[in-house]
Design a protein around this motif. Structure first.
Motif, PDB file in Angstrom:
ATOM      1  N   PHE A 175      31.594 -42.237  27.399  1.00 38.27           N
ATOM      2  CA  PHE A 175      31.267 -43.562  27.918  1.00 38.27           C
ATOM      3  C   PHE A 175      29.940 -44.061  27.355  1.00 38.27           C
ATOM      4  O   PHE A 175      29.819 -45.216  26.953  1.00 38.27           O
ATOM      5  CB  PHE A 175      31.217 -43.527  29.442  1.00 38.27           C
ATOM      6  N   GLU A 176      28.945 -43.182  27.305  1.00 34.58           N
ATOM      7  CA  GLU A 176      27.640 -43.572  26.764  1.00 34.58           C
ATOM      8  C   GLU A 176      27.742 -43.909  25.280  1.00 34.58           C
ATOM      9  O   GLU A 176      27.105 -44.837  24.801  1.00 34.58           O
ATOM     10  CB  GLU A 176      26.624 -42.453  26.991  1.00 34.58           C
ATOM     11  N   GLN A 177      28.560 -43.165  24.563  1.00 35.37           N
ATOM     12  CA  GLN A 177      28.744 -43.421  23.136  1.00 35.37           C
ATOM     13  C   GLN A 177      29.390 -44.793  22.926  1.00 35.37           C
ATOM     14  O   GLN A 177      28.982 -45.545  22.038  1.00 35.37           O
ATOM     15  CB  GLN A 177      29.601 -42.321  22.515  1.00 35.37           C
ATOM     16  N   GLU A 178      30.375 -45.115  23.756  1.00 37.25           N
ATOM     17  CA  GLU A 178      31.012 -46.424  23.653  1.00 37.25           C
ATOM     18  C   GLU A 178      30.019 -47.538  23.965  1.00 37.25           C
ATOM     19  O   GLU A 178      30.030 -48.589  23.317  1.00 37.25           O
ATOM     20  CB  GLU A 178      32.198 -46.509  24.610  1.00 37.25           C
ATOM     21  N   GLN A 179      29.155 -47.313  24.943  1.00 36.78           N
ATOM     22  CA  GLN A 179      28.150 -48.310  25.301  1.00 36.78           C
ATOM     23  C   GLN A 179      27.178 -48.546  24.146  1.00 36.78           C
ATOM     24  O   GLN A 179      26.786 -49.672  23.881  1.00 36.78           O
ATOM     25  CB  GLN A 179      27.372 -47.882  26.547  1.00 36.78           C
ATOM     26  N   GLY A 237      26.377 -51.937  21.734  1.00 36.46           N
ATOM     27  CA  GLY A 237      25.031 -52.489  21.629  1.00 36.46           C
ATOM     28  C   GLY A 237      24.387 -52.764  22.975  1.00 36.46           C
ATOM     29  O   GLY A 237      23.252 -53.186  23.039  1.00 36.46           O
ATOM     30  N   GLY A 238      25.115 -52.530  24.058  1.00 36.20           N
ATOM     31  CA  GLY A 238      24.575 -52.771  25.392  1.00 36.20           C
ATOM     32  C   GLY A 238      23.869 -51.513  25.900  1.00 36.20           C
ATOM     33  O   GLY A 238      24.048 -50.423  25.377  1.00 36.20           O
ATOM     34  N   THR A 239      23.032 -51.699  26.892  1.00 35.59           N
ATOM     35  CA  THR A 239      22.363 -50.560  27.491  1.00 35.59           C
ATOM     36  C   THR A 239      23.080 -50.205  28.772  1.00 35.59           C
ATOM     37  O   THR A 239      23.473 -51.080  29.543  1.00 35.59           O
ATOM     38  CB  THR A 239      20.876 -50.863  27.799  1.00 35.59           C
ATOM     39  N   TYR A 240      23.230 -48.911  29.024  1.00 42.74           N
ATOM     40  CA  TYR A 240      23.925 -48.418  30.198  1.00 42.74           C
ATOM     41  C   TYR A 240      22.945 -48.252  31.337  1.00 42.74           C
ATOM     42  O   TYR A 240      21.912 -47.619  31.201  1.00 42.74           O
ATOM     43  CB  TYR A 240      24.612 -47.086  29.876  1.00 42.74           C
ATOM     44  N   ILE A 241      23.259 -48.865  32.476  1.00 40.94           N
ATOM     45  CA  ILE A 241      22.421 -48.737  33.661  1.00 40.94           C
ATOM     46  C   ILE A 241      23.287 -48.131  34.763  1.00 40.94           C
ATOM     47  O   ILE A 241      24.342 -48.680  35.111  1.00 40.94           O
ATOM     48  CB  ILE A 241      21.866 -50.105  34.124  1.00 40.94           C
ATOM     49  N   ASP A 242      22.858 -47.000  35.308  1.00 44.05           N
ATOM     50  CA  ASP A 242      23.615 -46.314  36.355  1.00 44.05           C
ATOM     51  C   ASP A 242      23.361 -47.008  37.685  1.00 44.05           C
ATOM     52  O   ASP A 242      22.264 -46.974  38.206  1.00 44.05           O
ATOM     53  CB  ASP A 242      23.196 -44.837  36.420  1.00 44.05           C
TER      54      ASP A 242
END
Length: 55
Positions: A39-43, A47-52
């Protein structure tokens, strides 16, 4: 096991299952380490940043 005890046990089990269906689960679904990495790799590719937000 006598008949009365067995019947009570079955009825209690059915009632418990019905009650569990009515109440939503409070724990979030488990996500494996591999799925999180994927999931992080896809994010990152998007180009978006992942926020939990589940914490």
């Amino acid at each position: 096991m006598n008949r009365r005890k067995k019947v009570n046990q079955i009825l209690k089990k059915k009632a418990k299952k019905a009650n569990d269906k009515l109440n939503p689960k409070k724990k979030p679904r488990y996500i494996s380490k591999a799925e999180r990495a994927k999931f992080e790799q896809e994010q990152e590719q998007e180009g978006g940043t992942y926020i939990d937000t589940e914490s």
